[in-house]
Design an enzyme around this catalytic site. Structure first.
Site, short mmCIF file in Angstrom:
data_model
loop_
_atom_site.label_atom_id
_atom_site.label_comp_id
_atom_site.label_asym_id
_atom_site.label_seq_id
_atom_site.Cartn_x
_atom_site.Cartn_y
_atom_site.Cartn_z
N GLU A 83 -20.67 24.92 -2.82
CA GLU A 83 -21.65 23.64 -2.54
C GLU A 83 -22.84 24.50 -1.62
O GLU A 83 -22.74 25.17 -0.68
CB GLU A 83 -21.26 22.79 -1.60
CG GLU A 83 -22.48 21.87 -1.27
CD GLU A 83 -22.03 20.79 -0.08
OE1 GLU A 83 -23.12 19.82 0.33
OE2 GLU A 83 -20.75 20.58 0.13
N LYS B 92 -0.58 14.09 5.69
CA LYS B 92 -2.05 14.37 4.61
C LYS B 92 -2.68 13.03 4.29
O LYS B 92 -2.98 12.93 3.17
CB LYS B 92 -1.45 15.16 3.44
CG LYS B 92 -0.85 16.40 3.86
CD LYS B 92 -0.42 17.34 2.80
CE LYS B 92 0.16 18.47 3.39
NZ LYS B 92 0.94 19.26 2.41
N ASP C 241 -3.67 24.71 4.75
CA ASP C 241 -3.18 23.92 3.74
C ASP C 241 -4.38 22.84 3.69
O ASP C 241 -4.65 21.97 4.36
CB ASP C 241 -1.98 22.97 4.16
CG ASP C 241 -1.23 22.04 3.30
OD1 ASP C 241 -2.23 21.74 2.28
OD2 ASP C 241 0.00 22.07 3.31
N HIS D 283 -31.56 20.86 -0.19
CA HIS D 283 -30.48 20.91 -1.21
C HIS D 283 -31.24 21.44 -2.63
O HIS D 283 -30.67 22.08 -3.48
CB HIS D 283 -29.86 19.38 -1.39
CG HIS D 283 -28.61 19.31 -0.57
ND1 HIS D 283 -28.69 19.07 0.80
CD2 HIS D 283 -27.26 19.43 -0.92
CE1 HIS D 283 -27.54 19.06 1.31
NE2 HIS D 283 -26.62 19.33 0.47
#
Length: 395
Positions: free
Chosen positions: A92, A222, A296, A387
């Site tokens: 990004e 999660k 993770d 951006h």
């Protein structure tokens, strides 16, 4: 031959040693035969596949993510102290530049203070009875036998320590939330094994020999949950700083009073939609750091939850804190010892045992840097333009 009757093409495996360059090359050739895709870049890597057992199956190559460096970020923590350069893996555009700007602001204001407040990792078995009264009495039995349950759990691990067991009643069910400390490992597998041993001891010892399921889903592995926000999963870590009005104006083009007004609006918006985070974008920085350092990445579902608390001080400066309630990180085990991931942890001085709290504090400081930068950009009107400048790679 119709697609329904076409035999299943099995991915090649070497039953003697599946973690070699030849085995990976055989799978890339299989992909070419099956799909026509050539995997030239996927097949370009620098480490020995023999280090991968326990990390991945059917190893075929690598997915390379661009790595950027931000900083320095000055941290005045209990465990992390000094100026740190932060490795961030992302595709990004604008993200590294934005965090870099926030790090400069915090550093020029004296740095960010960080504290690990609490840490637990959970597994939550549920025991099943015929009625609520029996389930409640079982809960009393659990409380009375905690020391023996703790001893049974800890036979499976030299690191994990059972701290306490929370109890929750639904009809004839008794949910038990086992809370462990896990050293420098994230610990999900560790606590699963320990809790299984504890549950088997309970079944053998309790007169009713109760049925159970190892996870009743209130550990919310999660997945974000309000219980983790309140009671902690992983590490609860706080980053806080006092932003000087003159430095903020110079670097960001906004005032602390502007920020304070915006905080009221953002707070109301987050409350209205039931957001897991009343800040700006903790997931951005954390994900980039997780990918870089071998965490993770699925744990971002929990780790991004956070609460921002701020005050406009009498002298015009701005106290800004963010509390990460469920930060799940490790500096030992899992993916942290892989080649590039270890190097990125080495940049931070965080690889190995005894470094998890330090790494957690760095993560929290990075999140606060990102909050300051994005919030200021939105106020100053350069969120979209930045951006456009850094984040566009299309004509």
């Amino acid at each position: 031959m119709s697609s329904e009757s076409k035999p299943r093409a099995k991915i090649p495996r070497n039953k003697d040693n599946d973690y070699t360059r030849d085995a990976a090359a055989a799978r890339r050739e299989f992909v070419r035969e099956q799909t026509g895709a050539t995997l030239e870049h996927v097949g370009s890597y620098s480490f020995d596949p023999s280090m991968l057992p326990g990390n991945i199956e059917n190893f075929t190559g690598v997915a390379q993510v661009p790595l950027g460096l931000a900083g320095p970020l000055r941290i005045n923590g209990e465990h992390a102290r000094g100026d740190f350069y932060i490795p961030m893996a992302t595709s990004e555009g604008t993200l590294v530049a934005s965090y870099n700007r926030g790090m400069r602001l915090l550093s020029e204001c004296g740095g960010v203070k960080t504290t690990v407040v609490e840490q637990f990792m959970q597994r939550s078995p549920v025991f099943i009875f015929d009625d609520a009264l029996t389930a409640r009495e079982f809960g009393d039995w659990i409380t009375a036998h905690f020391d023996a349950i703790k001893a049974a759990a800890e036979t499976t691990t030299s690191v994990g320590k059972l701290q306490h067991i929370g109890q929750y009643a639904i009809g004839p069910l008794r949910y038990l939330r086992f809370n462990y400390s896990t050293g420098d490992a994230a610990g999900q597998n560790m606590v699963s094994k320990a809790t299984l041993a504890a549950c088997e001891w309970i079944v053998r010892t309790h007169p009713d020999k109760p049925r159970y399921v190892l996870s009743g889903n209130i550990d919310t592995d999660k997945k974000h949950s309000q219980i983790n926000t309140l009671l902690t999963r992983g590490k609860r870590v706080v980053a806080e700083a006092v932003i000087k009005n003159d430095v903020l104006k110079s670097l960001m083009g906004v005032s602390t009073q502007d920020l304070f007004r915006m905080r009221q609006i953002s707070q109301a918006g987050a409350f209205m939609v039931g957001s897991a985070n009343n800040g700006a974008h903790a997931a951005n920085g954390l994900t980039a750091m997780f990918i870089a350092t071998g965490q993770d990445v699925a744990n971002i579902a929990e780790s991004h939850a956070a609460t921002t608390y701020s005050q406009l001080l009498d002298n015009g400066d701005y106290y800004w804190s963010i509390t990460l309630t469920s930060l799940i990180v490790a500096t030992y085990g899992g993916g942290t010892g892989l080649a590039t991931q270890k190097e990125c942890l080495d940049i931070l001085g965080c690889y190995g045992k005894g470094k998890a709290d330090k790494f957690a504090e760095i993560c929290a400081g990075v999140v606060l840097a990102g909050e300051t930068s994005l919030s200021s950009a939105v106020l100053a009107g350069d969120w979209v333009s930045s951006h456009d400048q850094f984040g566009r790679n299309r004509p």
